[in-house]
Design an enzyme around this catalytic site. Structure first.
Site, PDB file in Angstrom:
ATOM      1  N   TYR A   1       0.853  -1.192   0.000  1.00 52.75           N
ATOM      2  CA  TYR A   1       0.000   0.000   0.000  1.00 52.75           C
ATOM      3  C   TYR A   1       0.889   1.242   0.000  1.00 52.75           C
ATOM      4  O   TYR A   1       1.860   1.344   0.743  1.00 52.75           O
ATOM      5  CB  TYR A   1      -0.904  -0.002   1.226  1.00 52.75           C
ATOM      6  CG  TYR A   1      -1.696   1.272   1.414  1.00 52.75           C
ATOM      7  CD1 TYR A   1      -2.897   1.469   0.738  1.00 52.75           C
ATOM      8  CD2 TYR A   1      -1.254   2.275   2.269  1.00 52.75           C
ATOM      9  CE1 TYR A   1      -3.624   2.648   0.914  1.00 52.75           C
ATOM     10  CE2 TYR A   1      -1.981   3.437   2.457  1.00 52.75           C
ATOM     11  CZ  TYR A   1      -3.161   3.622   1.765  1.00 52.75           C
ATOM     12  OH  TYR A   1      -3.866   4.783   1.942  1.00 52.75           O
ATOM     13  N   HIS A   2       0.546   2.236  -0.828  1.00 50.12           N
ATOM     14  CA  HIS A   2       1.352   3.437  -1.007  1.00 50.12           C
ATOM     15  C   HIS A   2       0.831   4.564  -0.118  1.00 50.12           C
ATOM     16  O   HIS A   2      -0.291   5.031  -0.281  1.00 50.12           O
ATOM     17  CB  HIS A   2       1.303   3.874  -2.478  1.00 50.12           C
ATOM     18  CG  HIS A   2       2.459   4.745  -2.891  1.00 50.12           C
ATOM     19  ND1 HIS A   2       2.769   5.922  -2.251  1.00 50.12           N
ATOM     20  CD2 HIS A   2       3.377   4.602  -3.878  1.00 50.12           C
ATOM     21  CE1 HIS A   2       3.822   6.467  -2.831  1.00 50.12           C
ATOM     22  NE2 HIS A   2       4.225   5.685  -3.812  1.00 50.12           N
ATOM     23  N   GLY A   3       1.649   5.029   0.842  1.00 48.40           N
ATOM     24  CA  GLY A   3       1.280   6.162   1.683  1.00 48.40           C
ATOM     25  C   GLY A   3       1.500   7.476   0.977  1.00 48.40           C
ATOM     26  O   GLY A   3       1.984   7.541  -0.153  1.00 48.40           O
TER      27      GLY A   3
ATOM     28  N   SER B   1       3.899  -0.933  -6.107  1.00 49.18           N
ATOM     29  CA  SER B   1       2.644  -0.470  -5.530  1.00 49.18           C
ATOM     30  C   SER B   1       1.699  -0.155  -6.682  1.00 49.18           C
ATOM     31  O   SER B   1       1.870   0.863  -7.371  1.00 49.18           O
ATOM     32  CB  SER B   1       2.856   0.783  -4.670  1.00 49.18           C
ATOM     33  OG  SER B   1       1.620   1.284  -4.220  1.00 49.18           O
TER      34      SER B   1
ATOM     35  N   GLU C   1      -2.754   6.618  -5.621  1.00 43.28           N
ATOM     36  CA  GLU C   1      -3.101   6.177  -4.275  1.00 43.28           C
ATOM     37  C   GLU C   1      -2.454   7.073  -3.220  1.00 43.28           C
ATOM     38  O   GLU C   1      -3.062   7.373  -2.188  1.00 43.28           O
ATOM     39  CB  GLU C   1      -2.634   4.737  -4.083  1.00 43.28           C
ATOM     40  CG  GLU C   1      -3.165   4.067  -2.824  1.00 43.28           C
ATOM     41  CD  GLU C   1      -2.890   2.583  -2.866  1.00 43.28           C
ATOM     42  OE1 GLU C   1      -3.779   1.821  -3.304  1.00 43.28           O
ATOM     43  OE2 GLU C   1      -1.760   2.176  -2.485  1.00 43.28           O
TER      44      GLU C   1
END
Length: 379
Positions: free
Chosen positions: A178-180, A245, A251
């Site tokens: 998951y990409h912050g 990702s 995202e």
């Protein structure tokens, strides 16, 4: 016989010597006892009268109905109100600037450290006259120095923890995460993985990253690549671990504390995994959205990104919340599964990690308090 002339003030009498006027001396006129007036006498008398009148107004000796007293009170009130208004504006501007600096200083500091890392690699390359392939073992000592720096930063600022390293295969595989808003958690993961396992994980990055000036050597030595299908297949055939990702910049920019996956129609990673016959390993970092956030989505910024593919929304935050990266169980290669099914299977695995380890919606206060949670179990 005494000669009488008209003196400077127009009265009859002998004119005083010129030098006495030049030196500012005043002599009495003969027979009058009066002195000639200097150029500042009128202003001085008016100032004294004004001060006396103000003191009389404030002491009540002159009634407030007097026009001069009303003018004085109005003047004093206006100046006080002006100063009050001015000072309040100064305070508001100062607090606003302080808040802006507090929200953006840590992301800017991260960017500064990244450029410092690149400068250290350039010094290492020039001193050692290194011309070897950036992915070769010749650069391991430089990688270890940079990884140690980022690992110390991760421990101090975010109390970083890494769980589930045993789920990584010894051979090739595709790590999906998951990409912050700022993928600093992924940078922490790369650093600790290299320090623990002395293993380099190649990273597929957005084309925007390669437009940043002055980072070419750092990207090459740390294994960041544009991620074409051919490059990924070659890396996997060479036994490398490749990370991607699918949400990417979209995202990072438009997801929020609900931790929604925004992959669109991206399924290239699944096709590469099937072609290379390698497993997919899901990964997620707890509280990554509480550490760094983006401004709330606006239609204008979304349209701007879709047309330019450039991140015009600045990240903010950098709070010292707790970061824990969880590596899930691998999804093994299955020749009977389709690309679409593998994408959905990977999505489900990452969402399961989020549901298990993340409070939804995310809370900054809870993420900060987790720094003091000594009884957390890494299940």
């Amino acid at each position: 016989m005494e000669i009488w002339e008209r003196n400077p003030v127009g009265l009859p009498g002998p004119a005083p010597p010129p030098r006495a006027w030049a030196r500012g001396r005043r002599r009495a006129y003969p027979g009058t006892g009066r002195h000639p007036r200097g150029p500042c006498d009128g202003r001085r008398r008016r100032g004294q009268d004004m001060i006396g009148r103000k003191e009389s107004c404030t002491s009540g000796q002159i009634p407030m109905t007097d026009l001069s007293c009303l003018a004085y009170v109005l003047e004093e009130w206006t100046v006080a109100e002006y100063l009050k208004k001015y000072l309040s504006h100064v305070v508001i501007i100062s607090l606003t600037m302080s808040a802006i600096l507090a929200f953006f200083i840590v992301p800017l500091t991260m960017l500064f450290f990244i450029y410092v890392s690149n400068i250290l690699l350039l010094i290492y390359q020039r001193n050692g006259e290194i011309k070897a392939d950036p992915l070769s073992d010749v650069w391991d000592s430089a990688r270890k120095t940079i990884a140690s720096f980022w690992d110390i930063y991760a421990r101090i600022w975010h109390g970083y923890e890494l769980h589930g390293v045993e789920n990584l295969p010894e051979g090739p595989g595709i790590l999906v995460y998951y990409h912050g808003a700022i993928p600093v958690d992924y940078l922490y993961f790369l650093s600790r993985l290299f320090l623990w396992k002395k293993r380099l994980c190649l990273s597929v990055a957005d084309h925007f990253v390669f437009r940043l000036p002055g980072l070419k050597l750092l990207l090459e030595v740390t294994g960041v690549m544009p991620g074409t299908r051919e490059e990924c297949l070659i890396a996997l055939k060479n036994g490398r671990l490749v990370s991607v990702s699918p949400g990417g910049l979209r995202e990072a920019l438009f997801s929020d504390e609900s931790y929604q996956l925004i992959w669109g129609n991206r399924k290239g990673f699944a096709q590469v995994a099937l072609d290379a016959k390698v497993p997919i390993i899901p990964m997620y970092t707890q509280n990554v959205r509480e550490g760094y956030r983006m401004l709330k989505e606006r239609r204008f910024f979304r349209q701007l990104y879709e047309s330019t593919r450039l991140p015009f929304i600045p990240p903010y935050g950098g709070l010292p919340v707790k970061f824990r990266t969880y590596i899930g169980e691998p999804i093994p290669y299955d020749p009977n599964i389709t690309t679409e099914e593998l994408v959905e299977k990977t999505k489900t695995a990452i969402q399961a990690l989020i549901s298990k380890h993340q409070t939804i919606p995310g809370s900054i206060w809870k993420a900060l308090l987790e720094r003091f949670d000594k009884h957390h179990k890494s299940d």
